[in-house]
Design a protein around this motif. Structure first.
Motif, short mmCIF file in Angstrom:
data_model
loop_
_atom_site.label_atom_id
_atom_site.label_comp_id
_atom_site.label_asym_id
_atom_site.label_seq_id
_atom_site.Cartn_x
_atom_site.Cartn_y
_atom_site.Cartn_z
N THR A 284 -3.28 -0.22 11.04
CA THR A 284 -4.18 0.12 9.94
C THR A 284 -3.54 1.26 9.16
N ASP A 285 -4.17 1.65 8.06
CA ASP A 285 -3.63 2.81 7.35
C ASP A 285 -4.34 4.07 7.82
N GLY A 286 -3.74 5.22 7.50
CA GLY A 286 -4.25 6.48 7.99
C GLY A 286 -4.38 7.51 6.90
N PRO A 287 -4.36 8.78 7.26
CA PRO A 287 -4.61 9.85 6.28
C PRO A 287 -3.46 10.15 5.34
N ILE A 288 -2.23 9.73 5.66
CA ILE A 288 -1.11 9.94 4.73
C ILE A 288 -1.24 8.88 3.65
N TYR B 16 -2.17 13.96 1.72
CA TYR B 16 -2.80 13.79 3.04
C TYR B 16 -4.30 14.01 2.87
N ASP B 17 -5.07 12.99 3.19
CA ASP B 17 -6.53 13.06 3.08
C ASP B 17 -7.11 13.14 4.49
N ALA B 18 -7.49 14.33 4.89
CA ALA B 18 -7.98 14.53 6.25
C ALA B 18 -9.27 13.76 6.51
N ALA C 180 0.83 -1.20 0.00
CA ALA C 180 0.00 0.00 0.00
C ALA C 180 0.87 1.25 0.00
N ALA C 181 0.38 2.29 -0.69
CA ALA C 181 1.11 3.55 -0.70
C ALA C 181 0.91 4.32 0.59
N ALA C 182 -0.20 4.08 1.26
CA ALA C 182 -0.52 4.82 2.48
C ALA C 182 0.44 4.48 3.60
N SER C 183 0.64 5.45 4.50
CA SER C 183 1.50 5.23 5.65
C SER C 183 0.74 4.46 6.73
N PRO C 184 1.28 3.33 7.20
CA PRO C 184 0.58 2.58 8.24
C PRO C 184 0.67 3.26 9.60
N LEU C 185 -0.37 3.09 10.38
CA LEU C 185 -0.40 3.48 11.78
C LEU C 185 -0.23 2.21 12.62
N LEU C 186 0.53 2.30 13.69
CA LEU C 186 0.74 1.16 14.58
C LEU C 186 0.58 1.63 16.02
N ARG C 187 0.01 0.79 16.88
CA ARG C 187 -0.20 1.20 18.26
C ARG C 187 -0.25 0.00 19.18
N GLN C 188 0.05 0.27 20.45
CA GLN C 188 -0.03 -0.75 21.48
C GLN C 188 -0.36 -0.08 22.80
#
Length: 882
Positions: A277-281, A292-294, A152-160
């Motif tokens: 998951t992916d995010g707005p970037i 960037y898609d807000a 995917a081109a989008a920047s992934p978000l990661l969290r814990q």
């Protein structure tokens, strides 16, 4: 263990040196600017080669350090000392650690106090700290990435999410990535660093960053969150639209170590329990920009109470690779100056364009309010064309565009995350409403190098030239020394870096910056010793070994040693330096290096040959021979400094053979060089290639050549840095000034007169008629020709280091006024403190004011005099007839 215990001798030293001096009225010295490995409170030092430095202030003149006492203790063992040393010594720079073995990932506290030569003792310095880095076995975190292939081109978000049940005493995060990352804790960024983990030879080593998070972790639920970008690791890089050069998968490794007040500890690591998951970037690329898609924002995703939906998936564990994880040795990239629009206008083609007044590197922040789905596009350019239209042809295939898609509702703000642009002008498309200055801000980003030099004169054009040199450095020192920051290149060209290194060290503290980069020079150096054209190397295997480029392997470590007194960089790079010299030896026949590819005197001035049939072309192998000699000379000097006399002697013997081969091949019996060009004579004289008896006439030939071009230079990347130095050395100071003050093409001031705010790649990037040079290679932010700054500091201001006394322990102030200048002033923050030189010419008198740091000695020489006066620390005034 050396000096761990205070011996009887040490006690005697304490009473004789540190005991209070009686009946002395002088004020006590003050200690400031304490550093470890020239870094303030560093967070990931390598115990090997650990050094301590400090500066001293004192009101009394001629103050030197007579001795010091230093103590180091571990905060992990209730302040137990690991080193306590007393010395009778003037050394205050790069004191090597000599105590007990240091433990990894541990915080240490240190202090120092000194006694001066007047018998005055300082107080203990304020406590300073350093942390040791992680060893490989200390890493328990795993590399994590998105599930499945990272396509995917989008920047992934990661969290814990993690739960804290006790009172926290201290917390430290260790984070790195394959790609770029932004780390967040409980809804806020953990630091002001950008483009972490930085660009290194990723196949060999990747940096990790250390973030102290004391006071930021609370009882109850917490969350560590990260965003990943392609960066240099996976994004487009180089000339051939190549991507995924280092790998096809972005990944992160994070380790949060928490110490509780009850003495227990806990480690939170990146592992299979994290979600992504992916995010707005939606896309990010160093060359092309960011989208960037807000509308895709997940409000509160980086907060503990965020409700993870089915959209969030478990991460995938990525196996470890062969690369080592290393602590940061250079400065991080941070935000610096900001600029508001100086003009908002429509071009003749009807484009809406903002002029920020300065060619800079970074990005534009924008505020807007509009309907959901509204797309704002910001395009970036350095110049306008002759007609006043937005010009991007010189960017080649780099798009340099940021796109922002509004979510609608309240006013929204945007700035990129994993890209940067080189620009002065911004074209705005799709903006909902009227462009207002208050809604746009340009932000400069570059490596956080402390400014060390200031330089001004009575000539406004020279002052602008100095400004342009500094901004060329800022824009191209973004983690690596790039050639240019805008087109589809932005690579660490070695030739540019070596040409500019000395000037760079006047303007800013580049010790850490080049220390980090030189490790990559060694890492990417070929097994046969050849050095790639660019570092980190992203070109083809054969793109290596060019003279004046690969010599960065020797020139830059030696320059850093002279400037900062840093023997450690010589020790660390010595093997690499030898390998490069041995490569040149292997390419030589009868001590003559006359084969292989070389760039030569890159982008030299090519005159119109219609009249006399000549051109300023210098034989590339002749140039190669001079740099061959220079690198061998540096290696011999380095061997001497490092206590290797036999190797030094061997390289000095080789040097004489190289010079003899040069004379036999390239000089006629009467002293004329086979390439009768400025660069040929400059390099032959700079590197002492000619027998003593032929040097004066060679210098005269150089001057005749300059004058034959109407007092214009014809040199390129390799000849230009040394041109004025050679003229001054051989008594042609006026000719050097004639070149410096020349305002017509080709000259340093021609771009200034044409409105430049940075250094250009070409002498005539914009021609006198307003047209452009070839668009394929026409950067307007290219610092190589800014190497004249070194001459300006040394000759106009007169601040000169002495090779016999590295780090400005002893130095010279010898201004050489000229060029109709009536005043000049410069300051240089050295490892001992500030040097100041300021002069004026009034009513036939030359007046000079100088300031000398504590623990140093300066030789003052006034214009027209062969006499020098030695002075110690303090401020002084001198006058002479002029």
């Amino acid at each position: 263990m050396r000096n761990h215990f205070i011996s009887v001798f040490s006690l005697l030293f304490f009473f004789s040196v540190f005991a209070p001096a009686a009946a002395v009225q002088a004020q006590k010295p003050d200690i400031y600017d304490l550093t470890v490995n020239q870094l303030t409170n560093p967070l990931s030092v390598d115990p090997q080669g650990l050094t301590f430095s400090w500066k001293i202030r004192a009101q009394q003149k001629n103050t030197r350090q007579a001795g010091y006492e230093i103590r180091v203790s571990s905060t992990a063992t209730s302040g137990k000392e690991v080193w306590h040393a007393l010395r009778t010594s003037e050394q205050s720079v790069r004191i090597p650690y000599g105590g007990l073995p240091l433990t990894s990932k541990t915080r240490y506290r240190w202090q120092v106090r000194v006694k001066d030569n007047h018998g005055q003792q300082s107080a203990w310095s304020a406590p300073q700290h350093f942390r040791t880095g992680l060893q490989p076995q200390d890493w328990t975190a795993k590399w994590i990435t998105v599930p499945g292939a990272d396509t995917a081109a989008a920047s992934p978000l990661l969290r814990q999410v993690f739960v804290v049940k006790k009172n926290v005493r201290a917390a430290t995060a260790y984070i790195t990535a394959k790609g770029l990352y932004e780390a967040r804790l409980n809804g806020s960024r953990v630091s002001d660093h950008y483009f972490a983990p930085g660009w290194t030879s990723y196949k060999n080593h990747i940096q990790y960053q250390v973030y102290p998070l004391d006071g930021q972790i609370r009882k109850g639920n917490n969350v560590l969150a990260l965003v990943l970008g392609n960066g240099w690791y996976k994004g487009r890089i180089g000339f051939s639209h190549q991507s995924k050069f280092y790998g096809d998968t972005r990944a992160v490794r994070a380790q949060l170590e928490i110490e509780y007040t009850d003495g227990s500890s806990e480690v939170i690591t990146s592992n299979e329990n994290w979600k992504t998951t992916d995010g707005p970037i939606r896309s990010s690329d160093m060359y092309d920009g960011e989208t960037y898609d807000a509308r895709q924002e997940l409000a509160g995703w980086d907060r503990p109470d965020f409700n993870e939906s089915d959209r969030w998936k478990p991460v995938r564990i990525l196996p470890e690779g062969p690369e080592r994880l290393v602590g940061m040795s250079g400065p991080p990239v941070r935000k610096h100056e900001t600029f508001k629009p100086v003009k908002i206008f429509k071009t003749p083609l009807g484009e809406n364009v903002i002029d920020f007044g300065q060619n800079l590197v970074g990005w534009v922040t924008v505020r807007a309010r509009g309907a959901a789905g509204t797309k704002i596009t910001l395009s970036h350019a350095e110049v306008l064309d002759k007609a006043g239209n937005f010009y991007i042809t010189n960017l080649r295939s780099a798009k340099q565009q940021n796109h922002y898609i509004l979510k609608g509702g309240e006013a929204e703000s945007f700035e990129p995350h994993f890209t940067f642009q080189g620009f002065r002008y911004v074209k705005v498309e799709g903006y909902p409403g009227t462009l207002r200055p208050e809604d746009f801000t340009a932000v400069a980003l570059y490596s956080d190098m402390r400014p060390t030099g200031k330089f001004t004169t009575s000539n406004t054009l020279l002052n602008q030239l100095q400004h342009n040199i500094q901004w060329g450095q800022k824009g191209n020192f973004v983690d690596v020394p790039t050639d240019c920051p805008q087109r589809d290149e932005r690579l660490g060209w070695t030739g540019d870096a070596q040409a500019f290194a000395s000037t760079a060290a006047y303007n800013m503290d580049v010790s850490g910056f080049f220390n980090k980069w030189m490790k990559d020079v060694a890492a990417d150096q070929h097994a046969n010793g050849s050095v790639p054209f660019v570092i980190p190397n992203v070109l083809n295997a054969g793109d290596a070994g060019a003279t004046g480029w690969a010599d960065a392997a020797t020139i830059i470590p030696w320059t850093m040693y002279l400037t900062y007194g840093d023997k450690q960089i010589l020790a660390s790079q010595y093997t690499s330096m030898k390998k490069w010299v041995d490569y040149m030896v292997s390419q030589s026949v009868d001590n003559l290096w006359a084969k292989g590819f070389h760039f030569g005197d890159w982008l030299f001035y090519r005159p119109n040959d219609d009249n006399d049939g000549r051109a300023a072309v210098t034989d590339k192998y002749m140039i190669a021979q001079t740099f061959y000699a220079n690198s061998v000379q540096i290696l011999a000097n380095t061997a001497e400094v490092l206590g290797k006399p036999e190797e030094a002697a061997r390289y000095r013997d080789l040097l004489q053979k190289i010079k003899s081969a040069f004379v036999e091949e390239y000089m006629t019996p009467k002293g004329k060089l086979v390439s009768d060009t400025q660069t040929a004579y400059v390099l032959a004289l700079q590197f002492d290639m000619l027998p003593e008896a032929f040097r004066a006439q060679a210098a005269k030939r150089l001057v005749d050549n300059v004058q034959s071009y109407g007092n214009h230079l014809t040199t390129g990347f390799l000849g230009t840095p040394y041109l004025c130095h050679v003229l001054s050395r051989f008594g042609y100071q006026n000719t050097a000034y004639d070149l410096l003050m020349q305002e017509s093409y080709p000259s340093w001031l021609y771009p200034v007169k044409m409105g430049a705010t940075t250094i250009w790649e070409r002498w005539d990037g914009i021609k006198p008629d307003g047209s452009f040079q070839t668009a394929d290679m026409n950067s307007f932010n290219h610092y190589a020709y800014g190497a004249i700054g070194d001459w300006m500091y040394k000759n106009i201001a007169g601040i000169r280091l002495l090779e016999a006394s590295p780090g400005y322990k002893t130095f010279e102030i010898s201004p050489r006024p000229g060029g109709k200048l009536t005043n000049a002033a410069a300051e240089l923050e050295t490892v001992y403190g500030p040097i100041k030189s300021s002069w004026t010419i009034v009513d036939g008198k030359f007046r000079l004011d100088v300031s000398i740091p504590v623990n140093t000695t300066a030789s003052i020489r006034l214009p027209g005099s062969d006499k020098t006066e030695k002075v110690g620390s303090g401020s002084y005034h001198f006058e002479c007839a002029y």
